[in-house]
Design an enzyme around this catalytic site. Structure first.
Site: not given
Ligand code: SAH
Length: 364
Positions: A96, A109, A116, A120, A123, A347
């Protein structure tokens, strides 16, 4: 689907590497420079479009090399002009990229990994797990695709382009590919996006922060904090168990000492309602940074909601109070305005979401 195991992705080569690749095929060096400019300056994504190359060469290249490997699956356009691209790699993994228009510049971005590995809790990308790290070519190509989409194939961007390595993934767990992409993009005969226009964000991979401190031509650095104590940070960002705050901020202090004029170094602090946003936590954060003699600014990021995550964004008044406490203790801070929330582009919202994002879906 492209069989990449047999073909080499030319977008991931520096100009010098491309020249030597071309020379190995018996072609003169200038052809290599020509192809580099076609890929990186004219942003062409297929050999067929490189009509200044002899047909026979184009056909040969098609057999051994690729001019692009990512395909855009869907494109989402936000009310605020932000665009999110959901792409697929040759081996069918999601990538993305977000294009954020601003008055004086545009920001792209990019992602450094598909998924990932860090977990976290605030997220959404974490929920994918790590699929794989992206290659230098896949990093560069995201920028090429976003620029071509925004301005047209090869058109010169009307404003400056800034890049942030804040998409999916932990860039410092893919350090070599990231730095190689940074070097390729800096080439004046290519994209010519120089490192000081790039900011890379890390959740705190300490050895790579130290490594970056020793590199002269480097992107700006941002560090994601999210908590002022180890106890809370362990919970929100499990990477903290490996590199706790003392160690992380020690490395940050060393990094800060190496800053040159014009380089930027910042902290990011996601604001989670009732979790990390109290007056006491603001004082703890300020004291922590002051104790480590850090001068970097703190960017406060109101949490972007994502359905399965158990958090709410801190109310605006809370964010302001937190900011004023930091400032009363000499810590500069800034409240970041979220962009592209309505299309899952903000984010922490990149999780290859393809549904429930409202009306403005543009399939390409
Ligand atoms: N892995 C790197 C790069 C991702 S950057 C890193 O952690 O720095 C993504 C930034 O968005 C980080 O500062 C992170 O703290 C923040 N973030 C993650 N999830 C978020 C969410 N749901 N809302 C707001 N910010 C979030």
């Amino acid at each position: 689907m492209i069989e990449m195991d047999k073909r080499i992705n030319l977008t991931g080569l520096s100009q010098a590497e491309l020249v030597s690749f071309i020379e190995q095929t018996g072609e003169p060096a200038y052809r290599g420079r020509q192809i580099f400019a076609a890929l990186q300056h004219r942003r062409l994504q297929s050999f067929a479009d490189m009509s200044d190359l002899p047909r026979a060469l184009r056909e040969r290249l098609n057999e051994t090399a690729a001019a692009s490997t990512l395909t855009v699956e869907s494109r989402y356009l936000s009310e605020d002009g932000t665009r999110r691209f959901l792409m697929k790699t040759y081996d069918n993994l999601p990538v993305e990229t977000v294009f954020i228009p601003e008055e004086r510049r545009d920001t792209i971005c990019f992602s450094s990994q598909s998924g990932c590995p860090l977990q976290c809790t605030f997220c959404l990308t974490a929920q994918l797990g790590l699929l794989r790290s992206l290659t230098p070519g896949e990093i560069v190509e995201q920028v090429i695709i976003a620029l071509n989409d925004a301005y047209g194939l090869g058109e010169k961007p009307p404003r400056g382009t800034n890049l942030v390595g804040m998409g999916a993934g932990e860039p410092f767990l893919n350090f070599d590919s990231l730095m190689k992409a940074v070097r390729i993009m800096a080439d004046p005969q290519g994209l010519f996006i120089v490192p000081h226009r790039i900011t890379v964000s890390t959740a705190g991979v300490v050895p790579r922060i130290r490594e970056l401190a020793a590199i002269p031509d480097r992107p700006n650095l941002a560090i994601s904090l999210a908590a002022p104590t180890d106890e809370l940070r362990d919970e929100l960002m499990p990477i903290n168990k490996k590199w706790p705050l003392e160690e992380l901020l020690g490395a940050c202090r060393e990094f800060e000492r190496t800053l040159k004029p014009g380089e930027r170094f910042t902290f990011e602090y996601v604001m989670l309602d009732g979790v990390n946003d109290s007056d006491e936590q603001a004082r703890q954060l300020a004291n922590l940074l002051n104790r480590h003699e850090l001068h970097a600014r703190v960017n406060l990021i109101p949490h972007n909601q994502a359905d399965p995550l158990p958090y709410q964004p801190s109310p605006a008044t809370r964010v302001e109070m937190f900011k004023s406490i930091l400032e009363s203790k000499g810590i500069r801070s800034f409240v970041r305005r979220p962009r592209g929330r309505d299309i899952f582009a903000a984010c922490g919202q990149l999780a290859a979401v393809t549904q429930n994002v409202g009306l403005r879906v543009v399939e390409v």
